[in-house]
Design an enzyme around this catalytic site. Structure first.
Site, PDB file in Angstrom:
ATOM      1  N   THR A  70     -17.029 -23.535  15.114  1.00 50.73           N
ATOM      2  CA  THR A  70     -17.531 -22.290  14.509  1.00 50.73           C
ATOM      3  C   THR A  70     -16.356 -21.357  14.228  1.00 50.73           C
ATOM      4  O   THR A  70     -16.225 -20.806  13.121  1.00 50.73           O
ATOM      5  CB  THR A  70     -18.528 -21.595  15.470  1.00 50.73           C
ATOM      6  OG1 THR A  70     -19.618 -22.491  15.691  1.00 50.73           O
ATOM      7  CG2 THR A  70     -19.036 -20.289  14.907  1.00 50.73           C
ATOM      8  N   ASN A 138     -24.425 -32.472   9.421  1.00 58.23           N
ATOM      9  CA  ASN A 138     -24.833 -32.568  10.822  1.00 58.23           C
ATOM     10  C   ASN A 138     -26.322 -32.824  11.017  1.00 58.23           C
ATOM     11  O   ASN A 138     -26.764 -33.045  12.130  1.00 58.23           O
ATOM     12  CB  ASN A 138     -24.430 -31.301  11.580  1.00 58.23           C
ATOM     13  CG  ASN A 138     -25.061 -30.069  10.992  1.00 58.23           C
ATOM     14  OD1 ASN A 138     -24.846 -29.760   9.817  1.00 58.23           O
ATOM     15  ND2 ASN A 138     -25.864 -29.374  11.767  1.00 58.23           N
ATOM     16  N   GLN A 177     -18.565 -33.751  12.519  1.00 58.40           N
ATOM     17  CA  GLN A 177     -19.401 -34.898  12.903  1.00 58.40           C
ATOM     18  C   GLN A 177     -18.758 -36.246  12.588  1.00 58.40           C
ATOM     19  O   GLN A 177     -19.364 -37.290  12.835  1.00 58.40           O
ATOM     20  CB  GLN A 177     -20.760 -34.817  12.157  1.00 58.40           C
ATOM     21  CG  GLN A 177     -21.623 -33.652  12.573  1.00 58.40           C
ATOM     22  CD  GLN A 177     -22.243 -33.832  13.960  1.00 58.40           C
ATOM     23  OE1 GLN A 177     -22.241 -34.920  14.528  1.00 58.40           O
ATOM     24  NE2 GLN A 177     -22.767 -32.752  14.515  1.00 58.40           N
ATOM     25  N   CYS A 318     -29.108 -25.572  16.855  1.00 57.67           N
ATOM     26  CA  CYS A 318     -29.212 -24.113  16.809  1.00 57.67           C
ATOM     27  C   CYS A 318     -30.411 -23.668  15.980  1.00 57.67           C
ATOM     28  O   CYS A 318     -31.082 -22.696  16.310  1.00 57.67           O
ATOM     29  CB  CYS A 318     -27.917 -23.481  16.308  1.00 57.67           C
ATOM     30  SG  CYS A 318     -27.017 -24.442  15.122  1.00 57.67           S
TER      31      CYS A 318
HETATM   32  N1  PLP Z   1     -20.052 -27.692  12.176  1.00 57.79           N
HETATM   33  C1  PLP Z   1     -20.829 -28.766  12.354  1.00 57.79           C
HETATM   34  C2  PLP Z   1     -20.975 -29.741  11.229  1.00 57.79           C
HETATM   35  C3  PLP Z   1     -21.495 -28.972  13.568  1.00 57.79           C
HETATM   36  O1  PLP Z   1     -22.274 -30.037  13.736  1.00 57.79           O
HETATM   37  C4  PLP Z   1     -21.331 -28.013  14.600  1.00 57.79           C
HETATM   38  C5  PLP Z   1     -22.041 -28.152  15.890  1.00 57.79           C
HETATM   39  O2  PLP Z   1     -23.198 -28.350  15.987  1.00 57.79           O
HETATM   40  C6  PLP Z   1     -20.509 -26.909  14.364  1.00 57.79           C
HETATM   41  C7  PLP Z   1     -19.877 -26.776  13.146  1.00 57.79           C
HETATM   42  C8  PLP Z   1     -20.299 -25.818  15.395  1.00 57.79           C
HETATM   43  O3  PLP Z   1     -19.581 -26.298  16.459  1.00 57.79           O
HETATM   44  P1  PLP Z   1     -19.336 -25.401  17.766  1.00 57.79           P
HETATM   45  O4  PLP Z   1     -20.704 -25.027  18.252  1.00 57.79           O
HETATM   46  O5  PLP Z   1     -18.620 -26.340  18.680  1.00 57.79           O
HETATM   47  O6  PLP Z   1     -18.548 -24.229  17.388  1.00 57.79           O
END
Ligand code: PLP
Length: 375
Positions: A70, A138, A177, A318
């Site tokens: 993120t 994802n 991913q 989420c």
């Molecule tokens: N981007 C993708 C494609 C993801 O699958 C995720 C996690 O679910 C994230 C970003 C965010 O990752 P994080 O929660 O480790 O910051």
């Protein structure tokens, strides 16, 4: 327990956990401190960064360690002006929401979730400085043709040059991913910015990295002690980075084996499950199986399955926790009732053939209970 939600989280590998341990205790020193033991920790941290960077074909000095994907995605957008970004409409919220905050425009996808290159071309203007397209989605695992997008952006750059337009245009990809199944390489993909995520490759959570090509001038996400070339101040997460580096190496060692294993497990699932529509039919990672039971409420399936020790999800963890309808399934053209009936099963290192036979049996049983309930 049969865990089929590896896109949400992967357990930390034993090897990564073991490698991290000393940095919580004996080697706890702040890498910025001046004495010898701290300097050794600083050297171990830099080595681990090199390992992570080499895995994507970069140098340690080209990556910025962040507290997860993120933050890496937020950092990737930090050089933008308002209205200068195009992003795929199926992006994870950590790209989509940031892009929206910069007044970005979404690029459409086809029914497989692949980018509509013509839509990208139609929306390209001289204002655009960044195109952001995740290597793998994802929710449905769609793999995007990044090198094709990069080739188009090279044409855009040449055209701008020829017309004396000075504004640069860069390609960012969120590869969170991808690394369990694909050999992710910055040169082959043709990206200027790349996000990677420890939490999805059997490393610790809260660690990620952004590859930044030398041409891109980012702005810091946090101000402070000047760590990570001033782009991400804060004491380094040494154990996290050590764990990430070990996990990345393991992911690459297992790449071929994983591909074979997941293809076989997916084949078993698809042949033993009953009465479903496959959502992600083409251009998808082999560990993603997204199925739809039209007319059945997938949320109810999840609860029935949880009672039997099977953990699956309806989509991004989420979004699912907030009861929000999947923008990804909507973008690929599913109706509201198809979205409501969709289950995401993501395979991982914890799964065996026996588990998959059992999961298929229990999912069929739960779907039948729901069908009978609906009359
Ligand atoms: N981007 C993708 C494609 C993801 O699958 C995720 C996690 O679910 C994230 C970003 C965010 O990752 P994080 O929660 O480790 O910051």
């Amino acid at each position: 327990m049969i865990y089929l939600d590896h896109a949400a989280a992967t357990p930390v590998s034993k090897k990564a956990l073991k490698a991290m341990e000393p940095y919580f205790s004996d080697d706890f020193f702040n890498p910025s401190a001046a004495y010898l033991p701290a300097k050794k920790v600083a050297a171990d941290y830099e080595n681990a960064k090199n390992v992570i960077a080499h895995a994507i074909g970069a140098k340690g000095t080209d990556i910025v360690i962040t507290a997860g994907a993120t933050e890496a995605n937020n950092l990737a957008f930090s050089f933008l002006d308002k209205g200068s970004v195009l992003y795929l409409e199926t992006e994870h919220d950590s790209v989509r929401k940031v892009a929206e905050s910069y007044g970005g425009q979404p690029i459409g996808v086809d029914k497989n979730g692949r980018i509509l290159i013509d839509d990208l071309k139609a929306k390209m203007t001289d204002d655009v400085m960044l195109v952001s397209v995740a290597l793998c989605n994802n929710e449905i695992g769609t793999i995007q043709p990044l090198s094709e997008i990069a080739a188009y952006l090279r044409e855009v750059k040449m055209d701008r040059l020829a017309r004396g337009v000075k504004r640069p245009v860069y390609l960012h990809s969120d590869a969170s991913q991808a690394m369990n199944l694909l050999n992710v390489n910055i040169a082959r993909l043709g990206v200027d910015l790349l996000t990677i995520n420890s939490a999805k490759v059997y490393g610790p959570k809260g660690v990620g990295a952004l590859y930044v090509s030398r041409d891109v001038k980012l702005s810091p996400v946090t101000l402070g002690g000047g760590q990570e070339k001033g782009l991400r101040s804060g004491t380094e997460n040494v154990p996290g980075v050590i764990g990430f580096s070990v996990a990345v190496n393991e992911a690459y060692e297992h790449l071929n084996g994983n591909r074979k294993k997941y293809a076989e497990l997916k084949r078993i699932l698809l042949s033993e499950l009953e009465g479903y529509e496959l959502v992600n039919k083409k251009h998808t990672l082999d560990n993603f199986v997204v199925i739809c039971y039209n007319g059945i409420d997938a949320e109810r399936l999840i609860f029935l399955l949880e009672d039997k020790g099977v953990y699956v999800s309806t989509g991004a963890a989420c979004a699912a926790s907030k009861g929000v309808k999947s923008h990804v399934l909507k973008a690929i053209g599913l109706s509201d009732s198809e979205i409501a009936g969709s289950l995401r099963l993501t395979l991982g290192e914890t799964n065996t053939k026996e588990q998959i036979h059992e999961a298929a049996r229990l999912i069929n049983e739960a779907a039948n209970i729901e069908r009978r309930r609906n009359g």
